[in-house]
Design a protein around this motif. Structure first.
Motif, short mmCIF file in Angstrom:
data_model
loop_
_atom_site.label_atom_id
_atom_site.label_comp_id
_atom_site.label_asym_id
_atom_site.label_seq_id
_atom_site.Cartn_x
_atom_site.Cartn_y
_atom_site.Cartn_z
N ALA A 108 53.34 15.21 64.37
CA ALA A 108 54.49 15.70 63.60
C ALA A 108 55.76 14.88 63.79
O ALA A 108 56.38 14.45 62.81
CB ALA A 108 54.73 17.17 63.94
N ARG A 134 47.86 17.44 65.91
CA ARG A 134 48.86 17.77 64.88
C ARG A 134 50.26 17.83 65.48
O ARG A 134 51.23 17.35 64.89
CB ARG A 134 48.50 19.11 64.23
CG ARG A 134 47.37 19.03 63.21
CD ARG A 134 46.95 20.41 62.77
NE ARG A 134 46.00 20.36 61.66
CZ ARG A 134 45.25 21.39 61.28
NH1 ARG A 134 45.31 22.55 61.96
NH2 ARG A 134 44.42 21.28 60.26
N VAL A 135 50.36 18.42 66.68
CA VAL A 135 51.66 18.50 67.37
C VAL A 135 52.17 17.10 67.70
O VAL A 135 53.35 16.79 67.52
CB VAL A 135 51.54 19.36 68.64
CG1 VAL A 135 52.80 19.22 69.50
CG2 VAL A 135 51.30 20.82 68.28
N GLY A 146 44.72 20.88 66.91
CA GLY A 146 46.09 21.36 67.04
C GLY A 146 46.93 20.44 67.91
O GLY A 146 48.11 20.18 67.62
N HIS A 147 46.36 19.94 69.01
CA HIS A 147 47.09 19.04 69.90
C HIS A 147 47.50 17.77 69.15
O HIS A 147 48.65 17.31 69.28
CB HIS A 147 46.22 18.69 71.10
CG HIS A 147 46.91 17.81 72.10
ND1 HIS A 147 47.83 18.29 73.01
CD2 HIS A 147 46.85 16.47 72.30
CE1 HIS A 147 48.29 17.28 73.74
NE2 HIS A 147 47.71 16.18 73.34
N ARG A 185 45.49 25.00 73.20
CA ARG A 185 45.43 24.35 71.89
C ARG A 185 44.04 23.78 71.63
O ARG A 185 43.33 23.39 72.55
CB ARG A 185 46.45 23.22 71.80
CG ARG A 185 47.88 23.67 71.70
CD ARG A 185 48.77 22.53 71.23
NE ARG A 185 50.18 22.93 71.28
CZ ARG A 185 51.10 22.32 71.98
NH1 ARG A 185 50.81 21.26 72.70
NH2 ARG A 185 52.35 22.75 71.96
#
Length: 323
Positions: free
Chosen positions: A109, A105-106, A102-103, A98
């Protein structure tokens, strides 16, 4: 700029925390409190039970006895614990494929946090320029910054960080110190673990020192500093006379290769000067060296192992527990 948390940031407490792994007691009846508006250093040598204690405080490891409390309640009983407490226990627990963006964003969420907050914490920890790089190529220091970004995502009132200075270069350590001081200045409760006092002595207000899973001392850093012995650097042409003077006053001597002199532990400069004058001993240099906090830390935490004492198995035993 990260907004200030509510003024009622909670106290973080360990109340009689105990953890047994089989026949080995990793944490033994440990009690302490971490106050809001201050940075507390959780200190002890490797294997002292620090990580196991942090995991019990956060409900990741079940105590054999005692309780971990956040604002008087166990962590898991809060309606939104991940928003209340920001945690970084293992900066290496990142998916290498990632990107940093991206990390985050995960992680954002499930907390319902917007993209703007993700971008904000990336900038806060200095990773904005590498947001689209894959984490597998990050240095340990960069991973530490990303782990801290995850901890800060929900703008928590409490921060629990395990060895956050690991892998940071000197500039990074200065940055971390400034950030933690700023967060505590906003009223947050900040707990930072380390096995090296020198890493955090310019950052923390209070210290909780443990060894072999037991509490050694919990007090303000200034009180710990009072336990330190003074030291004085001395240069004297009569080495034998200086050694005799030191023996007569109970001062411990150690050579100082940088100056060619001798450091007298337990000696105030004024006392050394007066004693040398009375003995007719010529001195070429007399320099206070101040107190050595690291020596105090080592003295408190390494009195010698108990028979049968084993390293803390908690880190490996709890390694696979999900955060």
């Amino acid at each position: 700029m990260t907004p200030a948390p509510p003024p009622d940031a909670p106290v973080l407490e360990a109340v009689g925390l105990t953890k047994d792994f089989g026949a080995v007691r990793a944490v033994d009846d440990l009690s302490f409190a971490v106050a809001p508006g201050r940075v507390t250093g959780f200190l002890g040598p490797n294997g002292a039970g620090k990580t196991t204690t942090l995991r019990m405080l956060l409900g990741l490891v079940r105590p054999s006895a005692g309780r971990g409390l956040v604002g008087g309640r166990p962590y898991g009983e809060h309606p939104a614990p991940a928003r209340l407490v920001g945690v970084c226990l293992d900066a290496g627990a990142l998916h290498p494929g990632r990107t940093a963006l991206g990390h985050l964003r995960v992680a954002a969420a499930p907390l319902g946090l917007p993209e703007t907050r993700v971008r904000e914490v990336l900038a806060l920890v200095g990773l904005e320029a590498v947001a689209r790089r894959r984490v597998g190529g990050f240095s340990l220091g960069m991973k530490q910054r990303l782990g801290l970004a995850v901890a800060l995502l929900a703008d928590p009132a409490v921060l629990v960080l395990d060895e956050p200075a690991n892998g940071l270069d000197p500039e990074g350590i200065v940055w971390l110190r400034s950030l933690l001081r700023s967060l505590a200045g906003q009223g947050r409760t900040v707990l930072v673990s380390s096995h090296v006092l020198r890493e955090v002595e310019h950052t923390v207000d209070d210290v909780v020192v443990v060894a072999s899973g037991r509490l050694v001392v919990a007090e303000p850093l200034v009180d710990l500093a009072r336990r330190a012995e003074p030291a004085t650097l001395v240069l004297a042409p009569d080495a034998a006379g200086l050694a005799a003077l030191a023996r007569s006053h109970g001062w411990t001597t150690a050579p100082d290769p940088a100056t060619g002199g001798v450091v007298l532990a337990g000696a105030e400069a004024a006392g050394v000067g007066a004693a040398a004058h009375a003995a007719g001993l010529e001195l070429h240099r007399l320099e206070p060296r101040g107190s050595d906090l690291e020596s105090v830390f080592l003295r408190l935490t390494q009195p010698g192992p108990d028979p049968g004492e084993s390293p803390d198995p908690g880190q490996s035993a709890a390694e696979g527990v999900a955060r």
